[in-house]
Design an enzyme around this catalytic site. Structure first.
Site, PDB file in Angstrom:
ATOM      1  CB  THR A   1      -0.888   0.021   1.272  1.00 10.43           C
ATOM      2  OG1 THR A   1      -1.298  -1.313   1.543  1.00 10.43           O
ATOM      3  CG2 THR A   1      -2.070   0.909   1.130  1.00 10.43           C
TER       4      THR A   1
ATOM      5  NE  ARG B   1       6.131 -11.155   0.410  1.00  5.48           N
ATOM      6  CZ  ARG B   1       5.857 -10.638   1.593  1.00  5.48           C
ATOM      7  NH1 ARG B   1       6.772 -10.650   2.524  1.00  5.48           N
ATOM      8  NH2 ARG B   1       4.686 -10.123   1.861  1.00  5.48           N
TER       9      ARG B   1
ATOM     10  CD  GLU C   1       8.725  12.853  10.797  1.00  2.00           C
ATOM     11  OE1 GLU C   1       9.640  13.662  10.943  1.00  2.00           O
ATOM     12  OE2 GLU C   1       7.979  12.499  11.738  1.00  2.00           O
TER      13      GLU C   1
ATOM     14  CB  VAL D   1       6.928   7.674  15.134  1.00  2.00           C
ATOM     15  CG1 VAL D   1       6.088   7.969  16.369  1.00  2.00           C
ATOM     16  CG2 VAL D   1       8.104   6.780  15.465  1.00  2.00           C
TER      17      VAL D   1
ATOM     18  N   GLY E   1      -6.311  -1.233   5.823  1.00  2.00           N
ATOM     19  CA  GLY E   1      -4.850  -1.132   5.684  1.00  2.00           C
ATOM     20  C   GLY E   1      -4.167  -0.459   6.869  1.00  2.00           C
TER      21      GLY E   1
ATOM     22  CD  GLU F   1       2.323  -2.837  11.817  1.00  2.00           C
ATOM     23  OE1 GLU F   1       3.344  -3.257  11.266  1.00  2.00           O
ATOM     24  OE2 GLU F   1       1.892  -1.688  11.613  1.00  2.00           O
TER      25      GLU F   1
ATOM     26  CG  ASP G   1       2.603  -0.320  15.740  1.00  3.07           C
ATOM     27  OD1 ASP G   1       3.280  -0.521  14.720  1.00  3.07           O
ATOM     28  OD2 ASP G   1       1.997   0.743  15.948  1.00  3.07           O
TER      29      ASP G   1
ATOM     30  CE  LYS H   1       3.626   3.177  14.888  1.00  5.60           C
ATOM     31  NZ  LYS H   1       2.181   3.049  14.732  1.00  5.60           N
TER      32      LYS H   1
HETATM   33  N1  HSE Z   1      -0.368  -0.668  12.409  1.00  2.00           N
HETATM   34  C1  HSE Z   1       0.070   0.677  12.581  1.00  2.00           C
HETATM   35  C2  HSE Z   1      -1.032   1.457  13.284  1.00  2.00           C
HETATM   36  C3  HSE Z   1       0.405   1.291  11.256  1.00  2.00           C
HETATM   37  O1  HSE Z   1      -2.165   0.977  13.338  1.00  2.00           O
HETATM   38  O2  HSE Z   1      -0.761   2.524  13.806  1.00  2.00           O
HETATM   39  C4  HSE Z   1       1.117   2.610  11.352  1.00  2.00           C
HETATM   40  O3  HSE Z   1       2.349   2.505  11.996  1.00  2.00           O
END
Ligand code: HSE
Length: 438
Positions: free
Chosen positions: A14, A46, A130, A133, A188, A191, A202, A206
């Site tokens: 994406t 891929r 950048e 995060v 989208g 993860e 996640d 960050k």
């Molecule tokens: N999976 C992450 C979120 C994507 O939902 O924030 C952006 O880092």
């Protein structure tokens, strides 16, 4: 005529596809702003499946390492994700060859950021992340450049779009956790393995990056206390609402007398606070700088367009010739951090207990809390099926009892709840959510 910056993109998901499209669409603006044309000269992914982006005239590299080593590529843009290879080797190869790298890969930067930053420092290349995060929110630049001369006491916020999206829809539409997660995946935001979102990792990755920039500490996810949102039940969101709070998954890094405390956990925030207004996939980061009022940055924290926007800004910096130290100071100056023991965390607490319905239960709970010097701000005993308070002396199954405490130590809360469990006046495990008042 200035030679163009020749970009190689690894990963055409994406975000990668959106970056190719934006470079094409924004080419003239990018050249105007940076003084140098930007061209995508090579890509790799891929699979060679058909994509919604025109790759005509762009070379297909056989793998990410070949792309990184290609002499026709000046800048590697890594958008594959993953905390190890092939992303790690590709970035390392590019940096060692003096090529600047742009990546959105928080997992990799959280795990190998120091090693990669050292390689960048050594070769004089840029390592820009950048997009790792807060997606489109320029929080890395704010901490590294904008606040370069400001002491920082705390940085905290909503750093995971998926969790905020789930909590918002559960609260506002009464949907189930699973339904909301499915939508976050479809849009989208989540993860590839959504457990990284839900279990707080996640956010922790960050936060580790932000803490390093804010406090000059080594990026270390293992120094962070992490708790996700999977234990949050609809009844917690309902109770929070009635009590004037919202539940958010927060990442918090703060300077304390005993060092830098870093933690990720569901948090009750007053509905009147600015962080409580942040809904859906939106992220927000608040920075408490010494001598200035707090700065809050709010914006889209996940999704192709938001992430690609930050990737392009990083590419623009490379085109301009900007080479910042990745973590705002040389790697050798970054200090190690210890994991903050949560037992000494101080704050208010929301506690939900399933109390056995007989006389004296509430008094027993209150006594155990008092023994630990915990003051109760409010206590509500609910009818099991709704908000109707239970009649004194009524008989039935366990009833939810909800408590809000004044500021206390976490250690005291655990001791009081252990005593309540020993007293056998509750069933099941108590639900405990920390409260952050400002
Ligand atoms: N999976 C992450 C979120 C994507 O939902 O924030 C952006 O880092």
């Amino acid at each position: 005529m200035v030679a163009p910056l020749r970009v190689g993109i690894a990963g055409l998901g994406t975000v990668g596809a959106e970056v190719v499209r934006l470079i094409e669409q924004q080419g003239r603006v990018l050249t105007e702003r940076t003084g140098r044309p930007v061209q995508v000269v090579a890509v790799t992914a891929r699979s060679k499946k058909k994509r919604a982006v025109d790759l005509t005239g762009i070379k297909w590299a056989k793998d990410p390492l070949a792309l990184a080593a290609d002499p026709e590529v000046d800048c590697l843009v890594e958008l594959m994700g993953g905390a190890g290879d092939p992303a790690l080797s590709a970035i390392d190869t590019a940096l060692k060859a003096g090529k600047s790298v742009v990546t959105a890969n928080k997992a990799l930067i959280a795990k190998h950021g120091l090693k990669l930053a050292k390689a960048a420092e050594k070769s004089g290349a840029a390592l820009n992340f950048e997009a790792a995060v807060g997606a489109a929110i320029p929080v890395i630049k704010t901490l590294r450049e904008g606040l370069a001369a400001t002491g920082i006491s705390r940085v905290y916020g909503i750093l995971n779009g998926t969790c905020n999206y789930i909590l918002t829809r559960m609260e506002q539409e009464g949907l189930s956790f699973d339904e909301c997660l499915k939508d976050a995946q479809r849009l989208g935001y989540a993860e590839a393995d959504p457990s990284f979102d839900i279990h707080g990792h996640d956010t922790a990755q960050k936060l580790a990056i932000l803490a390093s920039l804010a406090f000059g500490t080594q990026v270390a996810e293992k120094s962070i206390y992490v708790e996700g949102i999977s234990s949050i039940a609809p009844e917690d969101l309902r109770a929070a609402d009635e009590l004037g709070y919202r539940v958010k998954l927060l990442g918090v890094a703060m300077r304390t007398a005993k060092g830098i405390e870093q933690r990720v956990h569901p948090t009750m925030v007053p509905k009147s606070s600015s962080i409580a207004q942040v809904m859906g996939v939106t992220n927000a980061v608040t920075i408490d700088g010494e001598g200035i009022p707090p700065i809050t940055l709010v914006g889209p924290g996940a999704g192709g367009a938001a992430t690609a926007s930050a990737v392009l800004a990083d590419i623009a910096d490379v085109a301009r010739g900007i080479r910042s130290t990745p973590f705002g100071r040389p790697v050798e100056k970054l200090q190690p951090t210890e994991k903050a023991p949560m037992e000494r965390h101080e704050g208010g607490y929301y506690i939900r207990l399933m109390a056995r319905d007989h006389a004296g239960t509430a008094a027993t709970i209150a006594t155990r809390l008092a023994e630990q010097k915990i003051s109760i701000e409010s206590i509500v005993q609910r009818h099991p099926n709704g908000s109707e308070p239970l009649k004194t002396g009524a008989k039935g199954g366990p009833v939810p009892v909800i408590l809000i405490t004044y500021a206390t130590h976490e250690d005291a809360v655990h001791k009081a709840l252990q005593a309540v469990q020993r007293d056998k006046v509750i069933s099941g495990k108590p639900q405990v959510i920390r409260i952050e008042k400002n």
